[in-house]
Scaffold this motif. Structure first.
Motif, mmCIF file in Angstrom:
data_model
loop_
_atom_site.group_PDB
_atom_site.id
_atom_site.type_symbol
_atom_site.label_atom_id
_atom_site.label_comp_id
_atom_site.label_asym_id
_atom_site.label_seq_id
_atom_site.Cartn_x
_atom_site.Cartn_y
_atom_site.Cartn_z
ATOM 1 N N ASP A 11 0.820 -1.212 0.000
ATOM 2 C CA ASP A 11 0.000 0.000 0.000
ATOM 3 C C ASP A 11 0.857 1.266 0.000
ATOM 4 O O ASP A 11 0.393 2.320 -0.417
ATOM 5 N N ARG A 12 2.101 1.169 0.482
ATOM 6 C CA ARG A 12 2.954 2.351 0.608
ATOM 7 C C ARG A 12 3.793 2.637 -0.630
ATOM 8 O O ARG A 12 4.206 3.763 -0.846
ATOM 9 N N VAL A 13 4.100 1.605 -1.408
ATOM 10 C CA VAL A 13 5.026 1.762 -2.525
ATOM 11 C C VAL A 13 4.261 1.948 -3.828
ATOM 12 O O VAL A 13 3.296 1.254 -4.099
ATOM 13 N N ARG A 14 4.714 2.898 -4.638
ATOM 14 C CA ARG A 14 4.112 3.153 -5.945
ATOM 15 C C ARG A 14 5.067 2.670 -7.031
ATOM 16 O O ARG A 14 6.243 3.027 -7.042
ATOM 17 N N LEU A 15 4.547 1.870 -7.952
ATOM 18 C CA LEU A 15 5.359 1.313 -9.026
ATOM 19 C C LEU A 15 4.728 1.590 -10.379
ATOM 20 O O LEU A 15 3.507 1.745 -10.473
ATOM 21 N N PRO A 16 5.555 1.593 -11.432
ATOM 22 C CA PRO A 16 4.981 1.677 -12.770
ATOM 23 C C PRO A 16 4.095 0.459 -13.047
ATOM 24 O O PRO A 16 4.312 -0.627 -12.507
ATOM 25 N N ARG A 17 3.125 0.644 -13.885
ATOM 26 C CA ARG A 17 2.140 -0.406 -14.161
ATOM 27 C C ARG A 17 2.786 -1.731 -14.579
ATOM 28 O O ARG A 17 2.357 -2.802 -14.155
ATOM 29 N N ASP A 18 3.842 -1.678 -15.394
ATOM 30 C CA ASP A 18 4.457 -2.921 -15.883
ATOM 31 C C ASP A 18 5.192 -3.704 -14.797
ATOM 32 O O ASP A 18 5.514 -4.871 -14.978
ATOM 33 N N GLN A 19 5.460 -3.101 -13.632
ATOM 34 C CA GLN A 19 6.154 -3.794 -12.542
ATOM 35 C C GLN A 19 5.215 -4.253 -11.431
ATOM 36 O O GLN A 19 5.630 -4.969 -10.535
ATOM 37 N N ARG A 20 3.969 -3.873 -11.488
ATOM 38 C CA ARG A 20 3.037 -4.179 -10.395
ATOM 39 C C ARG A 20 2.787 -5.663 -10.220
ATOM 40 O O ARG A 20 2.664 -6.156 -9.107
ATOM 41 N N GLY A 21 2.694 -6.410 -11.296
ATOM 42 C CA GLY A 21 2.429 -7.852 -11.200
ATOM 43 C C GLY A 21 3.540 -8.586 -10.478
ATOM 44 O O GLY A 21 3.297 -9.405 -9.588
ATOM 45 N N ALA A 22 4.784 -8.299 -10.844
ATOM 46 C CA ALA A 22 5.917 -8.970 -10.206
ATOM 47 C C ALA A 22 6.017 -8.576 -8.730
ATOM 48 O O ALA A 22 6.288 -9.403 -7.864
ATOM 49 N N PHE A 23 5.779 -7.312 -8.426
ATOM 50 C CA PHE A 23 5.881 -6.829 -7.055
ATOM 51 C C PHE A 23 4.804 -7.428 -6.166
ATOM 52 O O PHE A 23 5.057 -7.788 -5.023
ATOM 53 N N SER A 24 3.602 -7.555 -6.678
ATOM 54 C CA SER A 24 2.503 -8.045 -5.844
ATOM 55 C C SER A 24 2.654 -9.516 -5.490
ATOM 56 O O SER A 24 2.001 -10.006 -4.580
ATOM 57 N N SER A 25 3.534 -10.227 -6.185
ATOM 58 C CA SER A 25 3.711 -11.646 -5.881
ATOM 59 C C SER A 25 4.858 -11.899 -4.905
ATOM 60 O O SER A 25 5.126 -13.040 -4.562
ATOM 61 N N TRP A 26 5.556 -10.860 -4.462
ATOM 62 C CA TRP A 26 6.633 -11.056 -3.508
ATOM 63 C C TRP A 26 6.063 -11.518 -2.167
ATOM 64 O O TRP A 26 5.143 -10.910 -1.633
ATOM 65 N N PRO A 27 6.615 -12.581 -1.589
ATOM 66 C CA PRO A 27 6.104 -13.119 -0.322
ATOM 67 C C PRO A 27 6.768 -12.470 0.898
ATOM 68 O O PRO A 27 7.625 -13.057 1.546
ATOM 69 N N PHE A 28 6.389 -11.233 1.223
ATOM 70 C CA PHE A 28 7.036 -10.516 2.320
ATOM 71 C C PHE A 28 6.868 -11.227 3.658
ATOM 72 O O PHE A 28 7.807 -11.308 4.445
ATOM 73 N N HIS A 29 5.682 -11.720 3.919
ATOM 74 C CA HIS A 29 5.450 -12.430 5.184
ATOM 75 C C HIS A 29 6.351 -13.663 5.256
ATOM 76 O O HIS A 29 6.962 -13.934 6.295
ATOM 77 N N GLN A 30 6.432 -14.377 4.165
ATOM 78 C CA GLN A 30 7.267 -15.582 4.119
ATOM 79 C C GLN A 30 8.743 -15.225 4.329
ATOM 80 O O GLN A 30 9.464 -15.929 5.033
ATOM 81 N N LEU A 31 9.190 -14.136 3.747
ATOM 82 C CA LEU A 31 10.575 -13.692 3.929
ATOM 83 C C LEU A 31 10.856 -13.402 5.404
ATOM 84 O O LEU A 31 11.864 -13.853 5.957
ATOM 85 N N GLY A 32 9.952 -12.681 6.057
ATOM 86 C CA GLY A 32 10.126 -12.387 7.480
ATOM 87 C C GLY A 32 10.170 -13.647 8.323
ATOM 88 O O GLY A 32 11.001 -13.776 9.227
ATOM 89 N N GLN A 33 9.295 -14.596 8.014
ATOM 90 C CA GLN A 33 9.258 -15.860 8.759
ATOM 91 C C GLN A 33 10.562 -16.653 8.551
ATOM 92 O O GLN A 33 11.089 -17.236 9.483
ATOM 93 N N HIS A 34 11.047 -16.650 7.321
ATOM 94 C CA HIS A 34 12.284 -17.366 7.007
ATOM 95 C C HIS A 34 13.471 -16.747 7.745
ATOM 96 O O HIS A 34 14.301 -17.467 8.316
ATOM 97 N N LEU A 35 13.560 -15.424 7.740
ATOM 98 C CA LEU A 35 14.646 -14.757 8.453
ATOM 99 C C LEU A 35 14.583 -15.039 9.957
ATOM 100 O O LEU A 35 15.613 -15.285 10.593
ATOM 101 N N ALA A 36 13.378 -15.000 10.522
ATOM 102 C CA ALA A 36 13.213 -15.278 11.956
ATOM 103 C C ALA A 36 13.648 -16.706 12.278
ATOM 104 O O ALA A 36 14.339 -16.948 13.281
ATOM 105 N N TYR A 37 13.277 -17.642 11.427
ATOM 106 C CA TYR A 37 13.636 -19.048 11.625
ATOM 107 C C TYR A 37 15.151 -19.232 11.578
ATOM 108 O O TYR A 37 15.746 -19.863 12.448
#
Length: 113
Positions: A11-37
């Motif tokens: 919700d905070r980051v603004r991207l060009p239209r052609d990059q929105r699909g790739a960005f929306s599929s990034w698993p941020f929650h999963q990344l945080g969980q992996h780093l914590a583990y």
């Protein structure tokens, strides 16, 4: 180890239209969980801290202003003149917030009277 809390980043980051699909599929929650583990397995403390204004706040004098960040890559404090790469300044601010928060995480709870 400290990282920015990544909740709501889409919700905070603004991207060009052609990059929105790739960005929306990034698993941020999963990344945080992996780093914590991984941190836990290595015996390293792990904290997620609020990222608000970390790229606009001067780690030397504490001055926070949007103008401290003249462009994406540079940071220049309008009060004390500290100049550095913006990512480095944000990382220092994340580290400092984690240090402050760590006191509250590790403080023993007093026994009931």
């Amino acid at each position: 180890m400290a990282v920015e809390l990544l909740d709501g980043i889409r919700d905070r980051v603004r991207l060009p239209r052609d990059q929105r699909g790739a960005f929306s599929s990034w698993p941020f929650h999963q990344l945080g969980q992996h780093l914590a583990y991984k941190a836990k397995m290595a015996g390293v403390p792990f904290l997620e801290v609020d990222a608000a204004y970390t790229s606009q706040r001067c780690p030397r004098c504490g001055h926070t202003e949007k103008a401290n960040r003249p462009d994406r890559d540079r940071f220049c404090c309008r009060r004390c003149g500290l100049a550095a790469p913006a990512d480095h300044v944000a990382g220092v601010n994340v580290r400092n917030r984690a240090r402050s928060a760590w006191v509250f995480v590790t403080t023993p709870v007093p026994a009931p009277a």
